[in-house]
Design a protein around this motif. Structure first.
Motif, PDB file in Angstrom:
ATOM      1  N   UNK A  80      77.719  17.112  44.071  1.00 48.39           N
ATOM      2  CA  UNK A  80      78.392  17.902  45.106  1.00 48.39           C
ATOM      3  C   UNK A  80      78.892  19.216  44.521  1.00 48.39           C
ATOM      4  N   UNK A  81      79.419  19.162  43.306  1.00 49.44           N
ATOM      5  CA  UNK A  81      79.926  20.382  42.659  1.00 49.44           C
ATOM      6  C   UNK A  81      78.805  21.384  42.409  1.00 49.44           C
ATOM      7  N   UNK A  82      77.646  20.889  41.955  1.00 45.56           N
ATOM      8  CA  UNK A  82      76.507  21.787  41.719  1.00 45.56           C
ATOM      9  C   UNK A  82      76.076  22.464  43.021  1.00 45.56           C
ATOM     10  N   UNK A  83      75.987  21.673  44.080  1.00 41.94           N
ATOM     11  CA  UNK A  83      75.571  22.228  45.361  1.00 41.94           C
ATOM     12  C   UNK A  83      76.570  23.248  45.883  1.00 41.94           C
ATOM     13  N   UNK A  84      77.850  22.912  45.818  1.00 48.86           N
ATOM     14  CA  UNK A  84      78.879  23.845  46.289  1.00 48.86           C
ATOM     15  C   UNK A  84      78.841  25.140  45.490  1.00 48.86           C
ATOM     16  N   UNK A  85      78.666  25.022  44.181  1.00 47.19           N
ATOM     17  CA  UNK A  85      78.624  26.209  43.325  1.00 47.19           C
ATOM     18  C   UNK A  85      77.414  27.090  43.672  1.00 47.19           C
ATOM     19  N   UNK A  86      76.238  26.470  43.796  1.00 44.42           N
ATOM     20  CA  UNK A  86      75.025  27.244  44.087  1.00 44.42           C
ATOM     21  C   UNK A  86      75.039  27.845  45.483  1.00 44.42           C
ATOM     22  N   UNK A  87      75.755  27.203  46.399  1.00 48.01           N
ATOM     23  CA  UNK A  87      75.863  27.727  47.766  1.00 48.01           C
ATOM     24  C   UNK A  87      77.095  28.612  47.948  1.00 48.01           C
ATOM     25  N   UNK A  88      77.892  28.759  46.908  1.00 49.76           N
ATOM     26  CA  UNK A  88      79.146  29.529  46.955  1.00 49.76           C
ATOM     27  C   UNK A  88      80.065  29.033  48.063  1.00 49.76           C
ATOM     28  N   UNK A  89      80.189  27.716  48.147  1.00 53.50           N
ATOM     29  CA  UNK A  89      81.074  27.092  49.137  1.00 53.50           C
ATOM     30  C   UNK A  89      82.302  26.552  48.430  1.00 53.50           C
ATOM     31  N   UNK A  90      83.451  26.837  48.988  1.00 51.65           N
ATOM     32  CA  UNK A  90      84.683  26.333  48.383  1.00 51.65           C
ATOM     33  C   UNK A  90      85.345  25.266  49.243  1.00 51.65           C
ATOM     34  N   UNK A  91      85.145  25.323  50.532  1.00 54.42           N
ATOM     35  CA  UNK A  91      85.816  24.387  51.425  1.00 54.42           C
ATOM     36  C   UNK A  91      85.022  23.118  51.664  1.00 54.42           C
TER      37      UNK A  91
END
Length: 100
Positions: free
Chosen positions: A41-52
């Protein structure tokens, strides 16, 4: 039964992703690039620039309209991981075995 190459498997999955657009398409593209491996989940959020949390789960929910995304938890790191389900690949294999 002849096994499908990884490239063939990815092209089958890409057909299901093609109609998607926006953030859920980006999410599916990342998962497809990693297929057959999972991404955290962290990798995906980071690559998508999602914080919420809400925006990530919204994109994930919408991505599942086009292709099922399996979720599992790594016991060691307690991190959630996601991988594209391979049911379209299994269906193609089945059709080939059945002669269809």
């Amino acid at each position: 039964m002849q096994a499908l190459s990884l490239e063939e498997q990815k092209s089958i999955l890409a057909l299901h992703i093609e109609p998607a657009s926006g953030r859920h398409r980006q999410l599916l593209n990342l998962l497809l690039a990693a297929y057959p491996h999972s991404l955290s989940e962290q990798q995906l959020k980071h690559k998508l620039s999602m914080t919420g949390e809400f925006s990530f789960y919204s994109a994930l929910r919408n991505a599942r309209i086009f292709l099922e995304v399996n979720e599992f938890e790594d016991i060691k790191s307690e991190a959630k991981h996601y991988v594209i389900d391979d049911w379209p690949v299994r269906m193609v294999k089945l059709r080939r075995v059945m002669g269809g």
